[in-house]
Design a protein around this motif. Structure first.
Motif, short mmCIF file in Angstrom:
data_model
loop_
_atom_site.label_atom_id
_atom_site.label_comp_id
_atom_site.label_asym_id
_atom_site.label_seq_id
_atom_site.Cartn_x
_atom_site.Cartn_y
_atom_site.Cartn_z
N LYS A 141 -0.49 15.88 -21.07
CA LYS A 141 -0.74 15.53 -19.66
C LYS A 141 -0.31 14.09 -19.41
CE LYS A 141 -2.61 16.70 -15.66
NZ LYS A 141 -2.13 17.84 -14.87
N ALA A 142 0.36 13.85 -18.27
CA ALA A 142 0.84 12.50 -17.95
C ALA A 142 -0.30 11.61 -17.55
CB ALA A 142 1.88 12.58 -16.84
N GLU A 192 0.83 -1.21 0.00
CA GLU A 192 0.00 0.00 0.00
C GLU A 192 0.86 1.26 0.00
OE1 GLU A 192 -2.56 -0.26 3.33
OE2 GLU A 192 -3.75 -1.95 2.54
N LEU A 193 1.98 1.24 0.73
CA LEU A 193 2.88 2.38 0.76
C LEU A 193 3.51 2.63 -0.62
CD1 LEU A 193 4.36 4.56 2.39
CD2 LEU A 193 6.09 2.84 2.97
N ALA A 221 3.69 5.90 -5.55
CA ALA A 221 3.55 6.02 -7.00
C ALA A 221 2.47 7.03 -7.36
CB ALA A 221 3.21 4.65 -7.59
N ARG A 222 1.35 7.01 -6.60
CA ARG A 222 0.29 7.98 -6.87
C ARG A 222 0.76 9.41 -6.59
NH1 ARG A 222 -2.89 3.94 -4.34
NH2 ARG A 222 -2.79 5.08 -2.35
N ARG A 223 1.53 9.56 -5.52
CA ARG A 223 2.02 10.90 -5.20
C ARG A 223 3.00 11.38 -6.26
NH1 ARG A 223 5.45 11.74 0.20
NH2 ARG A 223 6.90 10.53 -1.10
N ALA A 224 3.87 10.47 -6.70
CA ALA A 224 4.83 10.86 -7.76
C ALA A 224 4.10 11.22 -9.03
CB ALA A 224 5.81 9.71 -8.00
N ALA A 225 3.04 10.47 -9.35
CA ALA A 225 2.28 10.78 -10.58
C ALA A 225 1.56 12.12 -10.45
CB ALA A 225 1.29 9.68 -10.85
N ALA A 226 1.12 12.40 -9.19
CA ALA A 226 0.42 13.68 -8.99
C ALA A 226 1.38 14.86 -9.06
CB ALA A 226 -0.29 13.66 -7.65
N VAL A 227 2.60 14.65 -8.56
CA VAL A 227 3.59 15.75 -8.57
C VAL A 227 4.13 15.99 -9.98
CG1 VAL A 227 5.85 16.46 -7.72
CG2 VAL A 227 4.19 15.41 -6.16
#
Length: 311
Positions: A310-311, A224-225, A230-236
């Protein structure tokens, strides 16, 4: 001697519960004939087997030996099943017992031992019991119980009719039993140790189960971490630069290799071959944090077609 033998047989083997099988050779001598006739008259079921016939399994085999080991002395030996009865007789002044019956009760049943060890009552015991009953009933006066001169050990008293020989186990039997008991104690101690080890093993298995459960939870948390990172990196980093689009991924990858060969600076970028819902494969690089930085990358590739997506 026959009458004496019959009395002892009746005492040890009651006619109501005994069935005796006498050898066929008993009819060859006077003692055997008299013994068989006396047994029948006293209510025994006597089986006389023919010579060579199969023995009756429901009857106790009866064998006897009458011999004369010395002058003026006869010996009668009876064997019923696995037990033997022996008594000697003297011939001085007529045939009379020289001693009581000697019994070998090896392997005998408890009932047989009780009958053999039951004391013989004096000859006038029945008369004494009758007088006691009369006094209890109030028929005879108390004076009737006054002892007669002399004791019951007078002329009416007779020695016990039998002497019981109970075999005593040898000392080796007790030693063997002690060895068996010691071995049993060792086995019991070993069983106790095995039980303790089994309890410890159960504890270890419980602890191992707990460790496995904790490890599985830790693995889920780590997964989960990783997904959260990965979600945070994709959002940034939400922008990419796109160079071209092709119908197959193979052609898209070949294009990228050709592009890198012409522009070695592109080797520092991380290629991505994204596929659209319409089946097109895009040649992209990135991602980048801002759209401005992505446009700067495209501006540095003036000779190459490049757009920001957009990524």
């Amino acid at each position: 001697m026959v009458a004496d033998s019959l009395v002892e047989l009746v005492k040890l083997y009651p006619p109501a519960i005994s069935r005796l099988a006498i050898d066929a050779s008993a009819s060859d001598d006077a003692f055997g004939q008299a013994l068989a006739d006396g047994l029948r008259k006293r209510g025994y079921a006597v089986v006389e087997g023919a010579r060579g016939a199969k023995a009756d399994p429901s009857a106790l085999p009866l064998r006897y030996v009458v011999d004369r080991p010395m002058t003026g002395f006869y010996r009668v030996m009876l064997r019923v099943g696995g037990q033997s009865l022996t008594r000697g007789y003297t011939t001085e002044g007529g045939v009379a017992p020289s001693a009581g019956w000697a019994l070998n009760l090896s392997g005998a049943s408890q009932q047989l031992v009780e009958r053999a060890t039951r004391p013989d009552l004096p000859a006038d015991a029945e008369q004494v019991q009758a007088e006691l009953a009369a006094v209890d009933a109030g028929v005879a006066p108390q004076a009737a119980l006054a002892p007669a001169p002399g004791s019951l050990r007078g002329s009416n008293y007779s020695e016990p009719a039998s002497v019981v020989v109970v075999p005593i186990p040898p000392a080796t039997t007790y030693a063997a039993q002690q060895a068996v008991d010691a071995r049993g104690a060792e086995i019991a101690a070993a069983n106790a140790q095995v039980a303790q080890m089994a309890a410890k093993l159960a504890e270890y298995q419980t602890a191992d189960t707990m460790v496995r459960t904790a490890s599985a939870k830790l693995a889920r948390y780590q997964a989960e971490l990783s997904r959260a990172k990965a979600r945070r990196a994709a959002a940034v980093a939400g922008w990419r630069v796109q160079f071209a689009a092709f119908r197959t991924e193979r052609v898209a990858r070949q294009y990228w290799r050709t592009l890198v060969a012409k522009r070695p600076a592109l080797a520092a970028l991380s290629p991505r071959f994204a596929r659209s819902t319409k089946g097109m494969t895009f040649v992209q690089a990135g991602p980048y944090r801002t759209v401005a930085f992505a446009k700067t990358v495209c501006g540095g590739l003036k000779a190459t077609a490049c757009i920001v997506v957009k990524a």
